[in-house]
Design an enzyme around this catalytic site. Structure first.
Site, PDB file in Angstrom:
ATOM      1  N   HIS A   1       0.837  -1.206   0.000  1.00 60.58           N
ATOM      2  CA  HIS A   1       0.000   0.000   0.000  1.00 60.58           C
ATOM      3  C   HIS A   1       0.871   1.255   0.000  1.00 60.58           C
ATOM      4  CE1 HIS A   1      -3.463   2.530   1.429  1.00 60.58           C
ATOM      5  NE2 HIS A   1      -2.472   3.205   2.003  1.00 60.58           N
ATOM      6  N   GLU A   2       1.894   1.265   0.852  1.00 64.96           N
ATOM      7  CA  GLU A   2       2.768   2.441   0.937  1.00 64.96           C
ATOM      8  C   GLU A   2       3.603   2.606  -0.340  1.00 64.96           C
ATOM      9  OE1 GLU A   2       2.146   4.467   3.150  1.00 64.96           O
ATOM     10  OE2 GLU A   2       0.972   3.163   4.447  1.00 64.96           O
TER      11      GLU A   2
ATOM     12  N   HIS B   1       1.488   4.184  -2.917  1.00 62.23           N
ATOM     13  CA  HIS B   1       1.414   5.631  -2.724  1.00 62.23           C
ATOM     14  C   HIS B   1       2.609   6.321  -3.388  1.00 62.23           C
ATOM     15  CE1 HIS B   1      -2.043   6.599  -0.349  1.00 62.23           C
ATOM     16  NE2 HIS B   1      -1.705   5.846   0.692  1.00 62.23           N
TER      17      HIS B   1
ATOM     18  N   GLU C   1      -6.406   6.712  -1.053  1.00 63.74           N
ATOM     19  CA  GLU C   1      -6.319   5.514  -0.204  1.00 63.74           C
ATOM     20  C   GLU C   1      -6.925   4.306  -0.919  1.00 63.74           C
ATOM     21  OE1 GLU C   1      -4.664   5.125   2.683  1.00 63.74           O
ATOM     22  OE2 GLU C   1      -3.998   7.170   2.258  1.00 63.74           O
TER      23      GLU C   1
END
Length: 291
Positions: free
Chosen positions: A144-145, A148, A223
């Site tokens: 997820h990071e 980003h 997100e």
């Protein structure tokens, strides 16, 4: 760089359209005739609107390290640190970005990514996250990071903040000048009076609240996209679904205000419209419906 140029051009175009609309409505002529230079106000608004946002982005990495006490792993000293570095490296390679700095900080379950450039970013995880989740779930959070970073979300959110800041500064002063001239001053006095200062102050609060809702909405969309990005990097949506379900049952670690929106999760705000993260149920449902 391309994203930055496009956003700057978009903002300039919006300001130009605003100028045309104000001129067509006669507002521009009225304000200019009464002492307000619209062109200079636009330039002033752009500078003020973007300066703070861009400066915050440029110092985001050192500030994140300092404010969380994050320790960058230069040489892994345990099997967990070695696994963490290798996992981030593998995910970064799949995402097509340079290896970020990897850090650990003491705290309740959370993780974040930050940095001005996607090829020199920082990915940090808390000790609470490493201790409270399985390796598969932690890998999903790291995905997820990394998503980003690969999506350029730090830059995108900074530029969105700059755009809304510009509108707040510009519109507050236009409204302030108009009300000050119409209500508080006589026609032969061109100097801004107390009415201008009060009106600008009030308008900046009101417009600032509206701007915060806009930025928060964009943050929530990023997100959802990062969750989907993790599923794509891992080739499976289930680890991210499990990670979100686990996080939903934990008290999220509080991050400094400057990087709270960059965390994997955040404490709910006093209003859903101001939350930087969607509810876990919505994030899980979005992944389950992912095609």
């Amino acid at each position: 760089m391309k994203r930055i140029v496009l956003f700057l051009l978009t903002n300039l175009a919006v300001m130009a359209v605003m100028s045309v609309v104000l001129s067509a409505l006669g507002v521009n002529r009225y304000l200019t005739a009464n002492g307000l230079n619209m062109g200079m106000l636009m330039v002033f608004s752009l500078v003020v609107g973007f300066t703070g946002a861009i400066f915050s982005l440029l110092i985001s990495k050192p500030m994140a390290k300092w404010s969380t006490g994050a320790r960058v792993i230069d040489a892994p000293s345990s099997s967990t640190e070695l696994w963490l570095v290798n996992t981030v490296k593998a995910l970064a390679d799949r995402a097509g970005i340079a290896m970020p700095e990897v850090a650990i900080y003491d705290g309740e379950p959370n993780a974040f990514a930050t940095g001005a450039f996607k090829n020199s970013a920082l990915v940090a995880v808390s000790t609470g996250l490493l201790e409270g989740m399985t390796k598969e779930e932690v890998e999903a959070v790291l995905g997820h990071e990394i998503a980003h970073v690969a999506n350029g979300d730090m830059v995108t959110m900074t530029l969105i903040q700059g755009v809304v800041n510009t509108f707040v500064v510009f519109l507050a002063r236009v409204v302030g000048y108009a009300i000050d001239k119409a209500v508080f001053r006589n026609s032969d006095d061109d100097r801004p009076g107390i009415g201008y200062m009060i009106t600008v102050f009030v308008c900046e609060i009101i417009f600032g609240i509206a701007a915060s809702m806009i930025v928060a909405w964009f943050s929530r969309q990023r997100e959802f996209r990062a969750d989907a990005g993790s599923a794509q990097l891992l080739g499976n949506r289930q680890p991210m679904i499990h990670a979100l379900a686990r996080l939903g049952g934990m008290e999220p670690g509080e991050l400094p205000k400057s990087i709270a929106a960059a965390g994997i999760s955040d404490k709910p705000g006093w209003g859903a419209l101001f939350s930087s993260h969607p509810p876990m149920e919505q994030r899980i449902a979005a992944l389950q419906n992912l095609k």
